[in-house]
Motif scaffolding. Structure first.
Motif, mmCIF file in Angstrom:
data_model
loop_
_atom_site.group_PDB
_atom_site.id
_atom_site.type_symbol
_atom_site.label_atom_id
_atom_site.label_comp_id
_atom_site.label_asym_id
_atom_site.label_seq_id
_atom_site.Cartn_x
_atom_site.Cartn_y
_atom_site.Cartn_z
ATOM 1 N N GLN A 158 -17.706 -13.721 3.656
ATOM 2 C CA GLN A 158 -18.915 -13.015 3.957
ATOM 3 C C GLN A 158 -19.434 -12.637 5.463
ATOM 4 O O GLN A 158 -20.309 -12.146 5.750
ATOM 5 C CB GLN A 158 -19.918 -14.037 3.465
ATOM 6 N N ASP A 200 -27.886 -23.576 7.426
ATOM 7 C CA ASP A 200 -27.904 -23.156 5.990
ATOM 8 C C ASP A 200 -26.482 -23.268 5.376
ATOM 9 O O ASP A 200 -25.546 -22.956 5.857
ATOM 10 C CB ASP A 200 -28.144 -21.595 6.176
ATOM 11 N N PHE A 240 -22.631 -11.180 6.937
ATOM 12 C CA PHE A 240 -23.636 -11.720 7.964
ATOM 13 C C PHE A 240 -23.815 -10.901 9.523
ATOM 14 O O PHE A 240 -24.846 -10.858 9.914
ATOM 15 C CB PHE A 240 -23.236 -13.154 8.446
ATOM 16 N N ASP A 286 -32.149 -12.728 2.582
ATOM 17 C CA ASP A 286 -31.679 -13.370 3.839
ATOM 18 C C ASP A 286 -32.396 -13.003 4.999
ATOM 19 O O ASP A 286 -32.904 -14.063 5.839
ATOM 20 C CB ASP A 286 -30.117 -13.189 4.162
ATOM 21 N N HIS A 291 -17.765 -23.975 -3.879
ATOM 22 C CA HIS A 291 -19.157 -24.567 -3.199
ATOM 23 C C HIS A 291 -18.779 -25.793 -2.320
ATOM 24 O O HIS A 291 -19.662 -26.308 -1.623
ATOM 25 C CB HIS A 291 -20.076 -24.987 -4.065
ATOM 26 N N GLY A 333 -25.761 -23.366 -0.536
ATOM 27 C CA GLY A 333 -25.820 -22.188 -1.175
ATOM 28 C C GLY A 333 -25.401 -22.188 -2.657
ATOM 29 O O GLY A 333 -24.650 -21.082 -3.138
ATOM 30 N N PRO A 334 -25.456 -23.055 -3.525
ATOM 31 C CA PRO A 334 -25.155 -23.087 -4.971
ATOM 32 C C PRO A 334 -25.961 -21.741 -5.561
ATOM 33 O O PRO A 334 -27.209 -21.776 -5.130
ATOM 34 C CB PRO A 334 -25.439 -24.411 -5.396
ATOM 35 N N ASN A 335 -25.685 -21.413 -6.585
ATOM 36 C CA ASN A 335 -26.416 -20.382 -7.293
ATOM 37 C C ASN A 335 -27.133 -21.136 -8.618
ATOM 38 O O ASN A 335 -26.278 -21.943 -9.528
ATOM 39 C CB ASN A 335 -25.678 -19.488 -8.053
ATOM 40 N N VAL A 365 -20.786 -20.709 5.329
ATOM 41 C CA VAL A 365 -20.466 -19.951 4.376
ATOM 42 C C VAL A 365 -18.965 -19.330 4.430
ATOM 43 O O VAL A 365 -18.496 -19.275 5.439
ATOM 44 C CB VAL A 365 -21.600 -18.519 4.442
ATOM 45 N N HIS A 367 -30.728 -23.410 0.630
ATOM 46 C CA HIS A 367 -30.758 -21.966 0.288
ATOM 47 C C HIS A 367 -30.085 -21.624 -1.098
ATOM 48 O O HIS A 367 -29.025 -20.845 -1.066
ATOM 49 C CB HIS A 367 -29.991 -20.982 1.399
ATOM 50 N N TYR A 405 -29.588 -9.562 -1.908
ATOM 51 C CA TYR A 405 -29.111 -10.632 -1.102
ATOM 52 C C TYR A 405 -29.405 -10.589 0.357
ATOM 53 O O TYR A 405 -30.129 -11.523 0.815
ATOM 54 C CB TYR A 405 -27.615 -10.652 -1.463
ATOM 55 N N TYR A 464 -25.186 -20.539 9.748
ATOM 56 C CA TYR A 464 -24.721 -20.458 8.165
ATOM 57 C C TYR A 464 -23.292 -20.788 8.031
ATOM 58 O O TYR A 464 -22.459 -20.455 8.646
ATOM 59 C CB TYR A 464 -24.742 -18.829 7.911
HETATM 60 N N1 ARG Z 1 -25.552 -18.078 -3.009
HETATM 61 C C1 ARG Z 1 -24.418 -17.696 -1.967
HETATM 62 C C2 ARG Z 1 -22.868 -17.513 -2.665
HETATM 63 O O1 ARG Z 1 -22.915 -18.061 -3.759
HETATM 64 C C3 ARG Z 1 -24.198 -18.433 -0.755
HETATM 65 C C4 ARG Z 1 -25.271 -18.349 0.180
HETATM 66 C C5 ARG Z 1 -25.124 -18.344 1.572
HETATM 67 N N2 ARG Z 1 -26.189 -18.606 2.344
HETATM 68 C C6 ARG Z 1 -26.906 -17.398 2.766
HETATM 69 N N3 ARG Z 1 -28.108 -17.654 3.477
HETATM 70 N N4 ARG Z 1 -26.670 -16.449 2.198
HETATM 71 O O2 ARG Z 1 -22.362 -16.469 -2.293
#
Ligand code: ARG
Length: 588
Positions: A352, A119, A356, A328, A133, A122-124, A348, A159, A324, A346
């Motif tokens: 975070q 995973d 997790f 997940d 990113h 993880g862009p938004n 990340v 994701h 969030y 993951y």
């Molecule tokens: N979109 C999330 C962020 O910008 C990161 C995602 C990470 N992956 C996950 N499975 N939560 O912080």
């Protein structure tokens, strides 16, 4: 193919055993005194107590059994009790010949390949990619490639963040600007337009505006939450508009990731598990895990042995909205059911980590993930600027990924134009390829969990532990091979020869470590292992190159041996940079 260190160890173990000592004592390691030997065995030291003998005696006993070994040119028992080993050039040659003839240089495939989901990315959606990113994309892509090369089944999933408040914010802002859009008309019954009512650049401007407004204006924020609620609950106009946002944004993301040489197998997002949430919540309630606390639905995840506070995992907010966490967790449930992975990794930001920890504990406790599914968090450190603080633009803002790439491309382009006259178009293309190596190598040569300093000058330098240095080395090899062919030589006809000088042997000794390195990099999920290896390999090659007349060598067999060694070095280096996610140009 057996790893060379294992072959050597077995030979020495046989000797220990034959001399009446425990076999395990014969374990061999790489030399920590390369000036004295290539490999060493410290077993005699360890055996001294057990056999009540001076270690040097034991070492000598073992050494005498290795006198006629086909592997060793030199076996020296030295005080106080080490075995110093040097390989026969012929044995080394044969091993390399084996590597060159086999798929993946003879790397052994696992008996039971693991199925791994990574995973990463993880862009938004609708928010521009920024430097934050970058690391997830670079590291995730590399560990995907390494694990796949090592023989595992790997599925990379991006994701997407496509389901949270940011979607409601964008919709609210759009409604403020264009209230007449049919998407907001609850009585509308026709088909929704095919065209999105915005472009990607408008979208990227809309989000920050909306986000800023919501922070100042409570009723605006209220509207955004309401829009998010409508979207999540399937109001058709909101869903249709959301589809447009996803489409426009994903198209742009694909372009950006392509430029980074990053490819995902799955483009799933938080939204994909929306319909699974009610079932999951039911499961958690039925199992007695989830309960209502201050209106919200939570699962306790603290454990007695905790040395820090681990707050409960919130599953639903008091208004019933998903968080969030929720997506997940539902994603874990879906992956377990549909993919049945042995492990989910993951990649990340390490900030975070606590999050997790909560999610993993919750998934375990509620049975979403059983003991057969590993859940692993690979948290990476921050990319800092030269001032040691998180990397920013000159104005102090968050830098967009595209801007960063453009800047580094430009620096590389200028360097290429300075040192050589190539057509502008080729220089541009080469700059792009080399710049990518600079960024990726600059990142991956550090252990992922550590912070590192993003230093354009250093990363783009063709000297030192950098991507461009590795590429220069590859290009240098290619150019020699081209000249060899231009002079009438054929690459098909060359065969490896036993090393004739020290620098050639040193290069060969680096090459034989390839498969052990890949195994370690895969086990440790550590691309920095690959980076360290190719740096050593490139150094060994350049040393050999400076010490050896290759194309002007008069002994034709010897020359053919050099060329064969160059071919193998090129192939190993190119394989390794592919594992790191970049490639080399034909010339620079
Ligand atoms: N979109 C999330 C962020 O910008 C990161 C995602 C990470 N992956 C996950 N499975 N939560 O912080």
């Amino acid at each position: 193919m057996k790893k060379i260190l294992d072959m050597i160890s077995e030979e020495v173990m046989d000797a220990f055993e034959a001399a009446g000592y425990a076999r395990e004592l014969g374990k061999v390691t790489l030399s920590n005194r390369p000036d004295l030997c290539e490999y060493q065995c410290n077993g005699a030291m360890a055996g001294a107590k057990q056999y009540k003998k001076a270690p040097i005696m034991i070492a000598r006993d073992a050494a005498s059994g290795l006198e006629n070994s086909p592997l060793f040119e030199e076996v020296n028992a030295v005080g106080p009790g080490f075995l110093n080993l040097k390989l026969r050039p012929g044995f080394l040659r044969d091993y390399l010949e084996g590597m060159a003839g086999e798929l993946k240089f003879g790397l052994e495939m696992p008996e039971k390949p693991r199925r791994i989901v990574i995973d990463y990315g993880g862009p938004n959606v609708a928010k521009p990619l920024h430097v934050g990113h970058l690391r997830s994309a670079i590291i995730g892509e590399s560990i995907k490639r390494i694990a796949r090369y090592a023989g595992h089944e790997v599925i990379g999933d991006i994701h997407l963040g496509d389901w949270g408040l940011q979607m409601g914010l964008i919709m609210t802002e759009l409604q403020e600007r264009q209230p007449e859009l049919v998407y907001f008309d609850e009585n509308y019954e026709g088909e929704y337009p095919q065209e999105a009512p915005f472009t990607i650049s408008q979208l990227e401007e809309i989000y920050p505006t909306a986000s800023a407004r919501s922070k100042e204006d409570g009723s605006y924020r209220e509207k955004a939450m309401n829009a998010t609620f409508k979207l999540q609950n399937g109001v058709p106009g909101y869903r249709a508009l959301w589809q447009h946002i996803i489409r426009v944004s994903v198209e742009d993301l694909k372009k950006n990731y392509r430029n980074l040489n990053v490819e995902f197998d799955l483009w799933k997002g938080e939204s994909d598990v929306h319909d699974l949430i009610p079932g999951m919540v039911e499961r958690m309630k039925k199992g007695g895990y989830a309960y209502i606390s201050e209106g919200a639905l939570v699962v306790d995840v603290k454990e007695e042995t905790d040395t820090r506070e681990i707050p409960p995992c919130m599953i639903l907010k008091s208004d019933g909205a998903a968080l969030y966490n929720t997506t997940d967790l539902a994603t874990i449930m879906e992956r377990v059911e549909k993919i049945a992975p042995d492990e989910i990794i993951y990649v990340v930001d390490k900030r975070q980590e606590l999050y997790f920890e909560q999610v993993f504990r919750c998934a375990r406790k509620t049975g979403l993930a059983g003991p057969g599914t590993g859940l692993r968090f690979l948290g990476f450190g921050t990319m800092n600027g030269k001032d040691g603080k998180p990397f920013k633009t000159r104005e102090g803002g968050v830098m967009r990924l595209e801007t960063l790439l453009e800047e580094i491309n430009e620096v590389m382009y200028r360097k290429i134009m300075e040192s050589r006259q190539v057509a502008e178009e080729e220089a541009r293309e080469t700059a792009r390829v080399v710049a990518l190596s600079a960024i990726k190598y600059g990142d991956l040569s550090n252990q992922a969990s550590k912070d590192y300093i993003f230093d354009i000058d250093r990363f783009t330098s063709s000297e030192g532990d950098t991507g461009p240095y590795i590429l220069y080395t590859i290009v240098r090899i290619k150019s020699i091979l081209n000249k060899f062919q231009e002079g009438g030589g054929s690459l098909e006809l060359v065969t490896l020869q036993p090393a004739v000088n020290l620098s050639e042997k040193a290069l060969m000794l680096e090459l034989v470590g390839f498969n052990a390195m890949v195994e370690t990099a895969c086990e440790e999920i550590g691309p920095h292992r690959v980076a360290a290896y190719i740096y050593d390999l490139a150094n060994a090659f350049n040393h050999f190159y400076h010490e050896t007349k290759i194309l002007t060598e008069e002994n034709q067999d010897r020359k053919a041996g050099f060329i064969a060694l160059l071919l193998l070095t090129r192939d190993v280096l190119e394989t390794c940079i592919d594992l790191l996610g970049f490639s080399a140009p034909e010339r620079m």
